[in-house]
Design an enzyme around this catalytic site. Sequence first.
Site, mmCIF file in Angstrom:
data_model
loop_
_atom_site.group_PDB
_atom_site.id
_atom_site.type_symbol
_atom_site.label_atom_id
_atom_site.label_comp_id
_atom_site.label_asym_id
_atom_site.label_seq_id
_atom_site.Cartn_x
_atom_site.Cartn_y
_atom_site.Cartn_z
ATOM 1 N N ASP A 2 0.536 -3.901 9.136
ATOM 2 C CA ASP A 2 -0.518 -4.604 9.851
ATOM 3 C C ASP A 2 0.169 -5.506 10.886
ATOM 4 O O ASP A 2 1.403 -5.528 11.018
ATOM 5 C CB ASP A 2 -1.419 -5.372 8.860
ATOM 6 C CG ASP A 2 -2.796 -5.653 9.478
ATOM 7 O OD1 ASP A 2 -2.929 -5.601 10.711
ATOM 8 O OD2 ASP A 2 -3.745 -5.938 8.721
HETATM 9 C C1 BGC Z 1 -6.093 -6.395 11.042
HETATM 10 C C2 BGC Z 1 -6.232 -4.901 10.923
HETATM 11 C C3 BGC Z 1 -6.350 -4.284 12.301
HETATM 12 C C4 BGC Z 1 -5.122 -4.670 13.099
HETATM 13 C C5 BGC Z 1 -5.074 -4.068 14.483
HETATM 14 C C6 BGC Z 1 -4.995 -6.790 12.035
HETATM 15 O O1 BGC Z 1 -4.993 -8.145 12.271
HETATM 16 O O2 BGC Z 1 -5.790 -6.930 9.777
HETATM 17 O O3 BGC Z 1 -7.320 -4.577 10.104
HETATM 18 O O4 BGC Z 1 -6.487 -2.907 12.219
HETATM 19 O O5 BGC Z 1 -5.114 -6.083 13.236
HETATM 20 O O6 BGC Z 1 -5.917 -4.696 15.352
#
Ligand code: BGC
Length: 757
Positions: free
Chosen positions: A314
């Site tokens: 993430d």
């Molecule tokens: C979130 C994810 C998301 C990713 C990309 C992160 O902060 O936890 O769920 O897919 O950002 O934007």
Amino acid sequence: MDKRLALICFILVSFYQFGFSQKKKEVKPGNKFPYFDSNLSIQERVDDLLKKMTLEEKVGQMTQINFTLIKKDSGDMVIDTAKVGALIRKHHIGSFLNGYPATPLQTFKFVDGMQKAAIRNSRLQIPIIYGIDHVHGAAFLKGGSAFPHNINIAATFNPEIAADAGKSTAVETADLGHHWVFSPVLDLGRNPYWSRFYETFGEDPLVTSIMGTSYIKALQAPNNSVPFKQAACAKHFLGYSDPRSGWDRSPAEISDQKLFEFFSPSFQSAFDAGVKTVMINSAEINGVPVHSSYKILTDLLRNRMGFKGVAVTDWEDIIKLYTIHKVAENYKEAVYQAITAGVDMSMTPYDTEFNKHLIELVKEGRISEDRINLSVRRILTLKFDLGLFENPYPRNDRFSKIGSVEIKNKNFLAASESIVLLKNDSILPLSKGVKSILVVGPMANEKIYLGGGWTFSWLGNQEAKYPADMPTLFTAIKSEFNNSTVSYVDSKKISKKELLSYTDKANVIIVAAGEEPYTEGVGNINDLTLNEEQLDLIHKLQETGKPIILILIEGRPRIITKIYDPSKAIIFAGLPGLEGGRAIAKILSGEVNPSGKLPFTYPAFPGHHVPYNHKSSDSAQNDIGKLKYTSIADFGHGLSYTNFSYNNLKLSDTVLSTGKKIIATVEVKNTGSRAGKETVLWFISDEVGSISRPIKELKHFEKREVKPGASYTFSFEISPEKHLSFPNEKGEKMLEPGYFKIQVGKEVKRFYLSKNY
Ligand code: BGC
């Protein structure tokens, strides 16, 4: 001389032709190396490409960079091909992510420019895979269809609606080169404090598994947007959603047994359904950040659960191993830990230091090139599988598929089936002839409340970005009740006295209460209770003695216990998306008969939350006896404008053994005067278990329409292995003989699992 001139000309022409054809071959994938040959198997193509790649090129494939690093400094979503070229030539980047709510044409130009620049600058012409958070329909695309959020999709208890959301996302966005959709969230919504509750399918593992896999299969279906395909992303592996404090990305303590029993089944179902990617949990469980956990990312994810696709981090989560979790001394050690644990791709997403550190680690011999090959092989397999080498560029000739009437209708159906009628003291449906309706409350007259987070921006709070023709709740009610006087007052802007002058004229007051849009940590709260200002407003309105219909537009169940009794009707609307206003209005008028059911337990008090499938000893009691109640509405609760009676629960046998099955049937009759959809929920309770068992567990559900006066026999085939076993702390399935109960509606029967297995 003539001859010599002719020879020189011949040589020049030949060189030119050779050079030209060489050049042409280089820019047109498909005719150079074996890996461009689509007649070879994906494995052969990956083998061929992998052996031609340098270490730097391989590590580049493992890096994912945010779009802000490749867009022009001015302009929202305008590609800067020079920036793309530089990143590719220097760092061989394999993936970019995210975006801005651009029009289809802007999006097309952005991705087209990015992909062309990437392929032109990549020695081996490896296409980019572009990832984006279309987490509830194409909600990052202007003109795209933002569906209800997952908590609503779960409330429909209709897997076809989850499939509609997946398919519509693919149809609207795959042409534009969005080949990787960071959805669905398969974390369980068992902690209503958690700000990402609305992204979940609720508290139950079976509902989450069924809705999640239905979405995944539909989104990944090869014929959605031929010749393009999309990959879904099961996130966030594993145990993210139940942090002790409720705050996003804060520590969770979850026993291994509980991980196996509650948090892993939805992911296992997704893997079995062929989900192509997973995203990793940003937080720590049991003291270990998941991004550095070999136990979770390799032992569990790969060896035990058999996931074969790409595991992406993430946001900035390798960096966070040393800046937030502090389990690594510096960035390089963090890279070492994450790659050793099992990460394939790092969403860095703003830096290329990751590449530098990883290359050094390989050169120093701390990480083997075989380990790198393992991840790159998975990433290239994904790219070949999606057909990116054959069709790397988006297309701009099918924009009419975006926001089509067909998708709009599906979106409306999704919203309508997702709305839960919690309480109805015979006031709903409202007669179309009602004279005067007052609509009030902070969520009543802006579109942002219906969309919630992740809608046309990260926070979803920019009203101007929503479609002009989308109604708010108020405007939808106004057009639904066009023979009545429907007025709206902005309670924030008027005094109590003025407010009462409006209420005087009203026959009924509709109050839209709930939450401001939020995303991730922005939604962290200290108290689950609905905010004071809103409670105050509702109290004042209730004091007028006029009938109050309370509509909750919220991403999680905020506590409303004090205003529950005096409200005549209460609707949980959740975050119902672009068609939400219309759907609520049609439920109020009775055009639509509500059929949503709660996919979570609605707590009565902020201090604790007891999901329906809790342990027997987890029932609320004090030293004197049982507390009155812990929830205002149970999991599975949801009223209709008709009534259903459940009769004649039958079992084909009352004794069961391994390999055998018994069939349970129940007759459900629509005893009212209008057609309605009923979800039949089949629960099983294990009376005694060597590991304490939940008081009941949902094992099967089915929704269908039943005409007035008609009956339908619902059935459920019980198999011991699938429905009666449970995991121990090692994840081994336990099947223990003894008595079980099956419950459907208020009907209950007992059966016995015998020892002969
Ligand atoms: C979130 C994810 C998301 C990713 C990309 C992160 O902060 O936890 O769920 O897919 O950002 O934007």
